[in-house]
Design an enzyme around this catalytic site. Structure first.
Site, PDB file in Angstrom:
ATOM      1  N   LYS A  80       0.860  -1.185   0.000  1.00 35.38           N
ATOM      2  CA  LYS A  80       0.000   0.000   0.000  1.00 35.38           C
ATOM      3  C   LYS A  80       0.898   1.236   0.000  1.00 35.38           C
ATOM      4  O   LYS A  80       2.070   1.167   0.404  1.00 35.38           O
ATOM      5  CB  LYS A  80      -0.894   0.011   1.242  1.00 35.38           C
ATOM      6  CG  LYS A  80      -2.193   0.782   1.068  1.00 35.38           C
ATOM      7  CD  LYS A  80      -3.240  -0.033   0.330  1.00 35.38           C
ATOM      8  CE  LYS A  80      -4.579   0.690   0.300  1.00 35.38           C
ATOM      9  NZ  LYS A  80      -5.641  -0.128  -0.315  1.00 35.38           N
ATOM     10  N   GLY A 186     -21.143   6.010   4.810  1.00 34.89           N
ATOM     11  CA  GLY A 186     -20.319   6.443   3.691  1.00 34.89           C
ATOM     12  C   GLY A 186     -20.926   6.023   2.368  1.00 34.89           C
ATOM     13  O   GLY A 186     -20.938   4.837   2.041  1.00 34.89           O
ATOM     14  N   VAL A 187     -21.437   6.987   1.596  1.00 41.28           N
ATOM     15  CA  VAL A 187     -22.056   6.662   0.315  1.00 41.28           C
ATOM     16  C   VAL A 187     -21.343   7.405  -0.811  1.00 41.28           C
ATOM     17  O   VAL A 187     -21.942   8.133  -1.597  1.00 41.28           O
ATOM     18  CB  VAL A 187     -23.571   6.959   0.317  1.00 41.28           C
ATOM     19  CG1 VAL A 187     -24.332   5.839   0.983  1.00 41.28           C
ATOM     20  CG2 VAL A 187     -23.894   8.295   0.987  1.00 41.28           C
ATOM     21  N   VAL A 190     -18.086   3.570  -3.733  1.00 41.57           N
ATOM     22  CA  VAL A 190     -18.394   2.193  -3.349  1.00 41.57           C
ATOM     23  C   VAL A 190     -19.690   2.139  -2.555  1.00 41.57           C
ATOM     24  O   VAL A 190     -20.575   1.315  -2.821  1.00 41.57           O
ATOM     25  CB  VAL A 190     -17.243   1.575  -2.539  1.00 41.57           C
ATOM     26  CG1 VAL A 190     -17.645   0.209  -1.992  1.00 41.57           C
ATOM     27  CG2 VAL A 190     -15.992   1.437  -3.409  1.00 41.57           C
TER      28      VAL A 190
END
Length: 351
Positions: A80, A186-187, A190
């Site tokens: 990462k 959280g929209v 994803v």
């Protein structure tokens, strides 16, 4: 801070600190394990409060990618990267140029893809300067939608939806989501795509987000009920789906949960390993994050080996059965699902 003594260091093979005064680049690249293949993982750009926060984040995310790829059956290792800065104000061509040079210095040990704060467009820009980038090819989407450009988020949402169905089957003993109550934290890309799928299956939706425009879209297009960010944990729902940042399952939030299932797309949802046990003792079924959200890395892997949509969908849908195996073994051994998932992954990448 001593990086080697951090609990999250977890036997990383390599941690590289990258800087460039001219562009302002401050980045960290972490390669956790490359036994199964090159370390592939997203590049996150975030305005971290401290450099210590950035180090912890990249180490946790990198380790998670090793376990994610192993359980998804991919010939990839785990890595990462994080760029420290505000992606809306600090991202410049010069900064991306400097990051591309840093990738080239690793000579393919780490391959970057888009993540929070970066985009497919950013990855395409990097790909003009380094070959060590993935998730950039145009490929067929749903028949009605034509082509989509690199973005793996639809596959992440699709796999998470199948993971929710596996958890509902195991915990609630039902194959239908009709009438189910689902809260999604959280929209964004994803989270919104995930929310659409249980909605189409007959579920009721509650959502929260720190960005007002995302809430407006979810209310308008999906008929979702909006909640304040701090209220989403206590929502009276069956499924809580974290789809924002990590470490949101902790000593403060777990006692608030009414959901009997936690199954969402966010990375590193447990603030500490012990919080997996806390969920188990409360009777809450937890779908380990790196298992349920593996659709994105599966998508990128199929891009690298020769994209075929049908093969990708079969692979992503396999998340359902992988989770059922984990749930069944966890029940049989009276262990947290995260511990069982870790053990299964280690059997693969430590061989």
């Amino acid at each position: 801070m001593s990086v080697f003594s951090l609990p999250d260091f977890a036997d990383h093979e390599q941690v590289v600190f990258c800087s460039d005064d001219a562009s302002g680049l401050k980045a960290i690249i972490a390669v956790h394990n490359s036994n199964l293949g090159p370390a592939l993982g997203g590049c996150r750009m975030w305005h971290y409060a401290t450099e210590d926060d950035a180090i912890r984040d990249v180490l946790r995310l990198s380790r998670g990618m090793t376990y994610k790829s192993a359980l998804a059956g991919l010939k990839l290792g785990g890595g990462k990267s994080v760029i420290i800065g505000n992606p809306r104000t600090d991202k410049t061509p010069a900064l991306l140029d400097a990051f591309a040079r840093a990738l080239n210095q690793l000579n393919g040990r780490y391959v970057a893809a888009e993540d929070s704060g970066t985009s497919v467009a950013d990855m395409k820009y990097l790909a003009e300067r380094t070959p060590h980038v993935a998730g950039i090819e145009d490929k067929p989407s749903h028949e009605a939608e034509g082509m989509r450009s690199g973005d793996p988020s639809p596959a992440t949402a699709y796999g998470t939806f199948f993971g929710i169905k596996a958890a509902v089957r195991r915990k609630l003993g039902r194959d239908s989501l009709d009438g189910l109550r689902v809260a999604i934290q959280g929209v964004g890309n994803v989270g919104f795509d995930l929310a659409r799928q249980p909605k189409e299956a007959g579920a009721e939706l509650w959502v929260s987000d720190i960005h007002a425009e995302n809430l407006v879209r979810a209310r308008t297009e999906l008929g979702a009920s909006a909640l304040a960010p701090e209220a989403i944990y206590a929502a009276n729902v069956d499924v809580f789906a974290p789809c924002a940042l990590g470490a949101i399952l902790n000593d403060e939030t777990i006692p608030q949960l009414h959901a009997s299932i936690v199954a969402g797309a966010a990375n590193n949802q447990l603030a500490e390993v012990r919080h997996g046990s806390a969920l188990m003792h409360r009777g809450i079924l937890y779908a380990p994050d790196y298992v349920i959200n593996a659709g994105g890395i599966i998508d990128i892997y199929h891009e690298r080996i020769g994209f075929q949509r049908a093969a990708l969908l079969r692979h992503v849908e396999g998340i359902h059965d992988t989770l059922l195996e984990i749930f069944e073994r966890a029940d049989r051994e009276a262990r947290p699902t995260g511990e069982v998932a870790d053990a299964l992954a280690e059997e693969r990448f430590k061989r």
